[in-house]
Design a protein around this motif. Structure first.
Motif, PDB file in Angstrom:
ATOM      1  N   UNK A   3      29.483  51.453  32.266  1.00 18.57           N
ATOM      2  CA  UNK A   3      30.408  51.235  33.382  1.00 18.57           C
ATOM      3  C   UNK A   3      29.618  50.895  34.649  1.00 18.57           C
ATOM      4  N   UNK A   4      30.195  50.121  35.505  1.00 15.78           N
ATOM      5  CA  UNK A   4      29.490  49.614  36.681  1.00 15.78           C
ATOM      6  C   UNK A   4      29.608  50.599  37.854  1.00 15.78           C
ATOM      7  N   UNK A  48      39.546  49.659  35.119  1.00 12.08           N
ATOM      8  CA  UNK A  48      39.066  50.237  36.367  1.00 12.08           C
ATOM      9  C   UNK A  48      39.367  51.727  36.409  1.00 12.08           C
ATOM     10  N   UNK A  49      38.364  52.511  36.767  1.00 10.79           N
ATOM     11  CA  UNK A  49      38.498  53.963  36.793  1.00 10.79           C
ATOM     12  C   UNK A  49      38.349  54.500  38.206  1.00 10.79           C
ATOM     13  N   UNK A  50      39.143  55.506  38.542  1.00  8.15           N
ATOM     14  CA  UNK A  50      39.034  56.211  39.812  1.00  8.15           C
ATOM     15  C   UNK A  50      37.834  57.145  39.694  1.00  8.15           C
ATOM     16  N   UNK A  51      36.826  56.946  40.544  1.00  8.94           N
ATOM     17  CA  UNK A  51      35.606  57.749  40.417  1.00  8.94           C
ATOM     18  C   UNK A  51      35.772  59.187  40.905  1.00  8.94           C
ATOM     19  N   UNK A  83      42.814  53.622  36.364  1.00  8.09           N
ATOM     20  CA  UNK A  83      43.867  53.267  37.318  1.00  8.09           C
ATOM     21  C   UNK A  83      44.306  51.815  37.169  1.00  8.09           C
ATOM     22  N   UNK A  84      43.563  51.006  36.426  1.00  7.91           N
ATOM     23  CA  UNK A  84      43.984  49.629  36.186  1.00  7.91           C
ATOM     24  C   UNK A  84      43.297  49.081  34.942  1.00  7.91           C
ATOM     25  N   UNK A  85      43.861  48.014  34.412  1.00  7.80           N
ATOM     26  CA  UNK A  85      43.272  47.351  33.255  1.00  7.80           C
ATOM     27  C   UNK A  85      43.896  45.968  33.128  1.00  7.80           C
TER      28      UNK A  85
END
Length: 98
Positions: free
Chosen positions: A42-43, A72-75, A81-83
């Protein structure tokens, strides 16, 4: 935190994941129980969208006949939270353009 994943057309639309019966299809609508291959790590700490686009291009170049998606992940909360699907194989006919 962006995460880029890919999977072959034969496995991307799977209704189950082997014997478990979990929904691992591209249309599941959530991240849990979806087993695609991760492109690199993951970036973490990425703040430049161009970096994400570069990685999508690199993944597409390496695996042109695979589906490629970005999650997309909430850190803070550690949840997706998105894809979205960023690339489809050239011969894919599993959708109807609008």
């Amino acid at each position: 935190t962006p995460c880029i994943e890919f999977e072959s057309a034969s496995k991307a639309y799977a209704d189950t994941h082997g014997w478990s019966g979990l929904d691992s299809s591209v249309t599941a609508g959530y991240y849990d129980n979806r087993y695609w291959v991760m492109w690199k790590l993951p970036m973490y700490g990425c703040t430049n969208p161009e970096e994400v686009l570069q990685e999508i291009r690199a993944c597409t170049q390496a695996f042109p006949e695979c589906f490629i998606r970005v999650a997309g992940f909430d850190n803070i909360k550690q949840v997706q939270c998105s894809s979205f699907l960023a690339h489809r194989p050239t011969g894919d006919r599993t959708f109807a353009p609008v």
